[in-house]
Write a protein that holds these residues in place. Structure first.
Motif, short mmCIF file in Angstrom:
data_model
loop_
_atom_site.label_atom_id
_atom_site.label_comp_id
_atom_site.label_asym_id
_atom_site.label_seq_id
_atom_site.Cartn_x
_atom_site.Cartn_y
_atom_site.Cartn_z
N SER A 49 45.58 34.02 56.22
CA SER A 49 44.97 33.75 54.91
C SER A 49 45.46 34.73 53.86
CB SER A 49 43.45 33.83 55.02
OG SER A 49 43.03 35.12 55.39
N GLN A 50 45.68 35.98 54.25
CA GLN A 50 46.19 36.98 53.31
C GLN A 50 47.56 36.58 52.79
OE1 GLN A 50 46.13 41.22 54.54
NE2 GLN A 50 48.32 41.23 54.01
N HIS A 51 48.45 36.16 53.69
CA HIS A 51 49.79 35.78 53.27
C HIS A 51 49.77 34.48 52.46
CE1 HIS A 51 54.09 35.37 53.24
NE2 HIS A 51 54.03 34.21 53.86
N MET A 52 48.94 33.52 52.86
CA MET A 52 48.86 32.26 52.13
C MET A 52 48.35 32.48 50.71
SD MET A 52 47.40 29.71 55.12
CE MET A 52 47.38 28.26 54.07
N ALA A 53 47.33 33.30 50.56
CA ALA A 53 46.78 33.56 49.23
C ALA A 53 47.80 34.29 48.35
CB ALA A 53 45.50 34.39 49.35
N PHE A 54 48.49 35.27 48.92
CA PHE A 54 49.49 36.03 48.17
C PHE A 54 50.62 35.13 47.70
CE2 PHE A 54 53.45 38.54 48.25
CZ PHE A 54 53.15 39.48 47.27
N THR A 55 51.13 34.29 48.59
CA THR A 55 52.25 33.41 48.23
C THR A 55 51.81 32.35 47.24
OG1 THR A 55 53.16 33.75 50.45
CG2 THR A 55 54.08 31.95 49.16
N LEU A 56 50.63 31.78 47.44
CA LEU A 56 50.13 30.76 46.52
C LEU A 56 49.98 31.31 45.12
CD1 LEU A 56 48.75 28.03 45.83
CD2 LEU A 56 46.61 29.03 46.65
N LEU A 57 49.34 32.47 45.00
CA LEU A 57 49.11 33.03 43.68
C LEU A 57 50.41 33.51 43.04
CD1 LEU A 57 46.64 33.54 41.88
CD2 LEU A 57 46.58 35.88 42.75
N GLY A 58 51.27 34.15 43.84
CA GLY A 58 52.53 34.63 43.28
C GLY A 58 53.43 33.50 42.81
N ALA A 59 53.52 32.42 43.60
CA ALA A 59 54.36 31.28 43.21
C ALA A 59 53.81 30.58 41.98
CB ALA A 59 54.48 30.30 44.37
N THR A 60 52.47 30.56 41.85
CA THR A 60 51.87 29.90 40.69
C THR A 60 52.05 30.72 39.43
OG1 THR A 60 50.20 28.97 42.19
CG2 THR A 60 49.76 28.82 39.84
N LEU A 61 51.92 32.04 39.53
CA LEU A 61 52.03 32.88 38.35
C LEU A 61 53.48 33.10 37.93
CD1 LEU A 61 49.38 35.70 39.00
CD2 LEU A 61 49.09 33.49 37.87
N PHE A 62 54.36 33.32 38.91
CA PHE A 62 55.73 33.72 38.59
C PHE A 62 56.76 32.62 38.81
CE2 PHE A 62 53.54 37.66 39.94
CZ PHE A 62 53.61 38.36 38.75
N GLY A 63 56.36 31.53 39.47
CA GLY A 63 57.29 30.43 39.68
C GLY A 63 58.16 30.60 40.91
N ASP A 64 59.20 29.80 40.97
CA ASP A 64 60.07 29.77 42.14
C ASP A 64 60.80 31.09 42.37
OD1 ASP A 64 59.26 27.19 42.42
OD2 ASP A 64 61.03 26.30 41.50
N ALA A 65 60.96 31.90 41.32
CA ALA A 65 61.64 33.19 41.49
C ALA A 65 60.88 34.08 42.47
CB ALA A 65 61.76 33.89 40.14
N PHE A 66 59.57 33.90 42.56
CA PHE A 66 58.78 34.71 43.46
C PHE A 66 59.07 34.37 44.92
CE2 PHE A 66 54.91 35.73 45.83
CZ PHE A 66 54.67 37.02 45.40
N LEU A 67 59.40 33.11 45.20
CA LEU A 67 59.62 32.68 46.58
C LEU A 67 60.89 33.28 47.17
CD1 LEU A 67 58.62 28.92 46.25
CD2 LEU A 67 57.20 30.83 47.01
N VAL A 68 61.86 33.57 46.33
CA VAL A 68 63.13 34.14 46.82
C VAL A 68 63.23 35.63 46.51
CG1 VAL A 68 64.33 31.93 46.63
CG2 VAL A 68 64.27 33.46 44.65
N TRP A 69 62.16 36.22 46.04
CA TRP A 69 62.15 37.64 45.69
C TRP A 69 62.20 38.46 46.98
CZ3 TRP A 69 57.46 40.99 44.09
CH2 TRP A 69 57.90 42.19 43.50
N SER A 70 63.18 39.32 47.10
CA SER A 70 63.40 40.09 48.33
C SER A 70 62.33 41.14 48.58
CB SER A 70 64.78 40.76 48.29
OG SER A 70 64.88 41.64 47.18
#
Length: 581
Positions: A214-235
């Motif tokens: 749940s921690q990882h799902m919430a972090f990825t969901l919020l980050g992708a929504t706020l910052f867009g697709d750039a967040f998904l490939v952010w190293s």
């Protein structure tokens, strides 16, 4: 030889005048010094007297306020206090929610506890009084503001006074419930793929539990929504997540000090973590700004371009593709228009921090409910497949046609075991409840959320049971069958057809006892955004995967309760099994 010149009267007279002038000058200097010394002494004495009078007046004012507080508190029912330090010893020995549960049963819907000789805590359990109290008390405890200030710097989003934060909250609510909710309602497949990629890596290393997932799902969901697709490939996303959780564990501890503990080595280690988090936030924001400039075709007037984009998003059909608006639209707006004393990126870090913690709690409880109620999970999957028919875009989910999924999210939010107390205060003014009870200014106001949301009088005899059908009603043109919501009988199979569209969702906010997102002037501004995002995420997830208890793992379907309060359980270990398409 010396000449023996006679001393004339003239010489004698001049010598006398010279001696007289010197004596007079010396006397005047002594007199002026004494005068200056006397003036300085008088001024010092006056300053000391004024200081003494001011300090005495201040102390008398505080004593008067203390006596007033004691006098007002005497009219509020509560357990007797046998110690000068209040009920702190009792609270330290027992869980506060358990103490409040016993106190409410004995003294009524409004009870008091003393946290110290000058700190009054008032707990309200009656739903009608809770609604009134949350409207009148719009301030938050200073501890909350200090926690965010120490971690992320000055921010206008997380101050205690409601008057100071009202305009900023309205702006944030507009973004969350307006443009940004469109993005949350369309979670692309690659977001689920990113989440599952991380989860599979964790599963390869060992077992995983609901809390970790749940921690990882919430972090990825919020980050992708706020910052867009750039967040998904952010190293650096993994490092960012770890830092955020490390700061979350210590934030309230360091904020509890009345004076910033600069003498503690641990505090400086904590500050280094916060500084590193600020640097990472600036890194992802800069990447988003570069994407924003590319989107704007090099136009330097970003504010005008932003306004044009906003108008296009209003006039266009609901969509969230990057063609219609930049990925970082929200992060740009949230970080823009800062006050001179605000920390750059402080608001963004605060939203990520608060959003991740609250969303992770909801997702974790939802995962537990799905794995322990596989029949509900199967029916939600059937509704997803039915709603998928006719959709043109494969990365969209028509969650409006999945009332059972939304009801399951609401029921999971109702049964949340984390955050047992909803805290408010009125920093400046006393206020009266309709029962005649006067709440003094500065008192800590709490709502024992678990007690309210497990109350049989508000939710029925099955209040402690997981039953998402309490939020559903048969539609007028649907089935004529009646829902059986008995805690022992459950929901019979014939009542739920594969298509859940025969049921309509009841607005949970119609029940004043529904408080997972708060209520009143300081209610969660991101309620709609979180619900929409979590729904869409689970619709995409359950379409591809079945969530199961890990083999050999056990989870108590009926967790133990003490005074009507769920006792904490170990997070069950789970696994994800890909469905056959």
């Amino acid at each position: 030889m010396k000449s023996c010149e006679p001393v004339t009267p003239t010489a004698t007279f001049l010598a006398f005048l010279r001696h007289s002038s010197l004596s007079s000058s010396s006397s005047e200097n002594c007199n002026s010094q004494e005068l200056l010394r006397d003036v300085a002494t008088r001024e010092l004495n006056a300053f000391l007297w004024v200081s003494l009078i001011a300090i005495t007046a201040l102390l008398l004012r505080k004593v008067a306020k203390l006596f007033k507080l004691w006098a007002q508190a005497r009219k509020i029912p509560g357990p007797p206090c046998s110690s000068f330090y209040g009920h702190s010893n009792l609270i330290s020995r027992e869980n506060l929610t358990d103490v409040l549960s016993v106190s409410h049963k004995k003294y009524g819907s409004v009870v008091k506890l003393w946290l110290g000789p000058t700190q009054l805590l008032v707990s309200v359990k009656d739903p009608a009084l809770i609604k009134e109290m949350l409207i009148k008390a719009g301030d938050k405890l200073p501890l909350t503001g200090r926690a965010f200030h120490l971690a992320f710097g000055p921010s206008s989003l997380f101050v205690s006074s409601f008057d100071k934060v009202q305009r900023r909250r309205e702006s944030l609510a507009t973004e969350l419930n307006g443009r940004l909710i469109e993005r949350a309602s369309v979670i692309p497949t690659k977001v689920v793929d990113c989440i599952m990629g991380r989860i599979h890596k964790l599963m390869d290393k060992g077992s995983i539990d609901c809390k970790m997932v749940s921690q990882h799902m919430a972090f990825t969901l919020l980050g992708a929504t706020l910052f867009g697709d750039a967040f998904l490939v952010w190293s650096k996303a993994t490092v960012y997540e770890e830092l955020l959780m490390m700061i979350a564990k210590d934030a309230c501890f360091w904020a509890s000090y009345a004076v910033t503990p600069v003498w503690k080595l641990g505090f400086w280690r904590y500050q280094r973590l916060c500084t590193k988090l600020k640097g990472l936030t600036q890194d992802i924001v800069q990447q988003c700004q570069r994407n924003y400039k590319v989107f704007c075709h090099g136009d330097g007037n970003l504010h005008n371009e932003t306004a044009n984009i906003g108008m296009e998003s209003v006039s266009a059909t609901p969509s969230c593709s990057c063609v219609e608006r930049p990925d970082n639209f929200f992060s740009y707006e949230l970080n823009g228009h800062l006050n001179a004393r605000e920390e750059p990126c402080g608001n963004i870090m605060g939203v990520m921090f608060h959003g991740c913690l609250t969303t992770a709690g909801l997702i974790g409880n939802l995962l537990e409910r799905l794995v322990t109620h596989p029949e509900i999970q199967d029916k939600i999957y059937s509704a997803i497949i039915t709603a998928r028919k006719g959709l043109i875009k494969q990365d969209q989910q028509c969650v409006d046609k999945m009332p059972l999924l939304l009801a399951t999210v609401y029921e999971s939010a109702r049964l949340l075991r984390s955050g047992p107390l909803l805290q408010r205060c009125s920093l400046k003014n006393d206020f009266n409840l309709k029962t005649g009870v006067t709440i003094p200014a500065g008192a800590v106001l709490v709502v024992p959320v678990q007690l309210v949301q497990m109350d049989d009088s508000s939710w029925g005899k099955d209040a402690s049971e997981f039953n998402p059908y309490r939020f559903l009603s048969p539609s007028g043109n649907g089935s004529d069958l009646v829902l059986n919501t008995s805690p022992t009988a459950g929901v019979s199979e014939e009542l739920v057809s594969p298509c859940e569209s025969k049921f309509v969702l009841n607005d949970p906010n119609d029940n004043v006892a529904f408080l997972p997102f708060g209520s009143g002037t300081r209610a969660c501004v991101g309620q709609k955004f979180v619900i929409q995002g979590v729904m869409t995420l689970f619709a995409s997830l359950l379409e591809q995967y079945e969530i199961r208890l890990q083999s050999g793992s056990q989870c108590d379907l009926k967790p133990s309760m003490n005074h009507g309060v769920f006792q904490p359980l170990l997070s069950p270990k789970i696994s994800f099994v890909r469905r056959n398409s």
